[in-house]
Scaffold this motif. Structure first.
Motif, short mmCIF file in Angstrom:
data_model
loop_
_atom_site.label_atom_id
_atom_site.label_comp_id
_atom_site.label_asym_id
_atom_site.label_seq_id
_atom_site.Cartn_x
_atom_site.Cartn_y
_atom_site.Cartn_z
N VAL A 168 -40.08 62.65 -18.27
CA VAL A 168 -39.31 63.15 -19.41
C VAL A 168 -39.08 61.95 -20.32
CG1 VAL A 168 -37.12 64.16 -20.14
CG2 VAL A 168 -38.21 64.94 -18.02
N PRO A 169 -39.38 62.06 -21.61
CA PRO A 169 -39.20 60.92 -22.51
C PRO A 169 -37.77 60.39 -22.52
CG PRO A 169 -40.46 62.66 -23.58
CD PRO A 169 -39.94 63.23 -22.29
N ILE A 170 -37.63 59.10 -22.72
CA ILE A 170 -36.33 58.45 -22.72
C ILE A 170 -35.39 59.10 -23.72
CG2 ILE A 170 -35.12 56.27 -23.21
CD1 ILE A 170 -37.73 54.85 -22.21
N LYS A 171 -35.87 59.37 -24.93
CA LYS A 171 -35.00 59.99 -25.95
C LYS A 171 -34.48 61.34 -25.48
CE LYS A 171 -36.43 57.69 -30.12
NZ LYS A 171 -36.80 57.80 -31.52
N THR A 172 -35.30 62.10 -24.79
CA THR A 172 -34.87 63.41 -24.29
C THR A 172 -33.78 63.24 -23.24
OG1 THR A 172 -37.05 64.35 -24.72
CG2 THR A 172 -35.63 65.55 -23.17
N VAL A 173 -33.97 62.27 -22.34
CA VAL A 173 -32.96 62.01 -21.32
C VAL A 173 -31.65 61.59 -21.99
CG1 VAL A 173 -32.30 60.54 -19.37
CG2 VAL A 173 -34.64 61.40 -19.55
N MET A 174 -31.73 60.68 -22.95
CA MET A 174 -30.53 60.19 -23.62
C MET A 174 -29.79 61.32 -24.34
SD MET A 174 -30.10 56.98 -23.06
CE MET A 174 -30.91 56.91 -21.50
N LYS A 175 -30.52 62.15 -25.08
CA LYS A 175 -29.88 63.25 -25.80
C LYS A 175 -29.31 64.28 -24.84
CE LYS A 175 -32.43 62.86 -30.09
NZ LYS A 175 -33.37 63.46 -31.03
N THR A 176 -30.02 64.57 -23.77
CA THR A 176 -29.57 65.58 -22.81
C THR A 176 -28.31 65.14 -22.08
OG1 THR A 176 -31.84 66.36 -22.50
CG2 THR A 176 -30.25 66.93 -20.79
N LEU A 177 -28.25 63.88 -21.71
CA LEU A 177 -27.15 63.41 -20.87
C LEU A 177 -26.00 62.75 -21.63
CD1 LEU A 177 -29.06 61.83 -17.86
CD2 LEU A 177 -28.16 64.16 -18.10
N PHE A 178 -26.30 62.06 -22.72
CA PHE A 178 -25.31 61.14 -23.28
C PHE A 178 -24.96 61.34 -24.75
CE2 PHE A 178 -27.75 58.78 -19.97
CZ PHE A 178 -26.74 58.74 -19.01
N ALA A 179 -25.75 62.03 -25.53
CA ALA A 179 -25.53 62.09 -26.98
C ALA A 179 -24.77 63.34 -27.38
CB ALA A 179 -26.87 62.03 -27.72
N GLY A 180 -23.52 63.17 -27.72
CA GLY A 180 -22.74 64.30 -28.22
C GLY A 180 -21.55 64.66 -27.35
N ASN A 205 -20.92 67.66 -26.03
CA ASN A 205 -21.18 68.72 -25.06
C ASN A 205 -22.19 68.29 -24.01
OD1 ASN A 205 -19.41 70.57 -26.30
ND2 ASN A 205 -20.97 71.04 -27.82
N THR A 206 -22.13 67.02 -23.63
CA THR A 206 -23.09 66.47 -22.67
C THR A 206 -22.41 66.19 -21.34
OG1 THR A 206 -22.61 64.23 -23.41
CG2 THR A 206 -24.43 65.39 -24.54
N PRO A 207 -23.21 65.95 -20.30
CA PRO A 207 -22.62 65.57 -19.02
C PRO A 207 -21.73 64.34 -19.12
CG PRO A 207 -24.88 66.22 -18.69
CD PRO A 207 -24.65 66.18 -20.18
N LYS A 208 -22.13 63.35 -19.88
CA LYS A 208 -21.31 62.14 -20.04
C LYS A 208 -19.96 62.48 -20.66
CE LYS A 208 -20.35 57.68 -20.32
NZ LYS A 208 -18.94 57.51 -20.13
N ALA A 209 -19.96 63.34 -21.66
CA ALA A 209 -18.70 63.74 -22.28
C ALA A 209 -17.82 64.51 -21.29
CB ALA A 209 -18.98 64.60 -23.52
N ALA A 210 -18.43 65.36 -20.50
CA ALA A 210 -17.67 66.11 -19.49
C ALA A 210 -17.06 65.16 -18.46
CB ALA A 210 -18.56 67.13 -18.80
N LEU A 211 -17.82 64.15 -18.05
CA LEU A 211 -17.31 63.17 -17.09
C LEU A 211 -16.17 62.35 -17.70
CD1 LEU A 211 -20.53 61.79 -15.41
CD2 LEU A 211 -18.87 63.40 -14.46
N THR A 212 -16.34 61.94 -18.93
CA THR A 212 -15.31 61.15 -19.61
C THR A 212 -14.01 61.94 -19.69
OG1 THR A 212 -16.97 59.94 -20.86
CG2 THR A 212 -14.74 59.94 -21.76
N ALA A 213 -14.11 63.22 -20.05
CA ALA A 213 -12.91 64.07 -20.11
C ALA A 213 -12.29 64.24 -18.72
CB ALA A 213 -13.26 65.42 -20.71
#
Length: 141
Positions: free
Chosen positions: A31-43, A45-53
């Motif tokens: 999976v391209p790096i940009k896709t991974v970054m957008k899916t997990l970390f950018a925005g 409504n991402t998993p990273k945002a859910a974890l941070t909250a």
């Protein structure tokens, strides 16, 4: 509730688009790096945002945290399958291995519903972003 439905719908849409976009011939391609970054970390409504909250509370919604953890565990290993966009491969391998290990720690924290470990691993994931970007992220991204 409305936000949860929106997040779930958007996540399903992203995954469906990614699945359709990948053909059987491309199944061996990372999976391209940009896709991974957008899916997990950018925005927001991402998993990273859910974890941070979740890390900001002493009583996280473990179902949401598990969903975020599962997605991180699925996509983080794809980073190592890519070539580094800049910088050397040795550093890339070390940093992608470290975030994969942190994803494993996160999964363990979620399974144990360990709030302290959740806080620790969420912080570690954030730190791994900065460490990797400082060496491997191209300046134009």
């Amino acid at each position: 509730m409305r936000n949860l439905i929106c997040v779930a719908s958007m996540s399903a849409l992203v995954l469906a688009v990614a699945a359709v976009a990948r053909t059987d011939a491309a199944a061996d391609e990372p999976v391209p790096i940009k896709t991974v970054m957008k899916t997990l970390f950018a925005g927001k409504n991402t998993p990273k945002a859910a974890l941070t909250a979740a890390a900001k509370t002493d009583a996280p919604d473990w179902a949401k945290v598990k969903e975020a953890s599962d997605k991180i565990s699925k996509f983080v290993p794809e980073l190592a399958r890519n070539a580094p966009p800049q910088g050397d491969r040795e550093s890339w391998d070390k940093l992608t291995k470290a975030i994969a290990a942190t994803a494993g720690d996160l999964k363990n924290a979620v399974e144990a519903e360990d709030v302290a470990k959740l806080h620790e691993t969420t912080k570690a994931i954030g730190g791994s972003c900065k460490a990797c970007h400082s060496v491997h992220r191209p300046k134009e991204d």
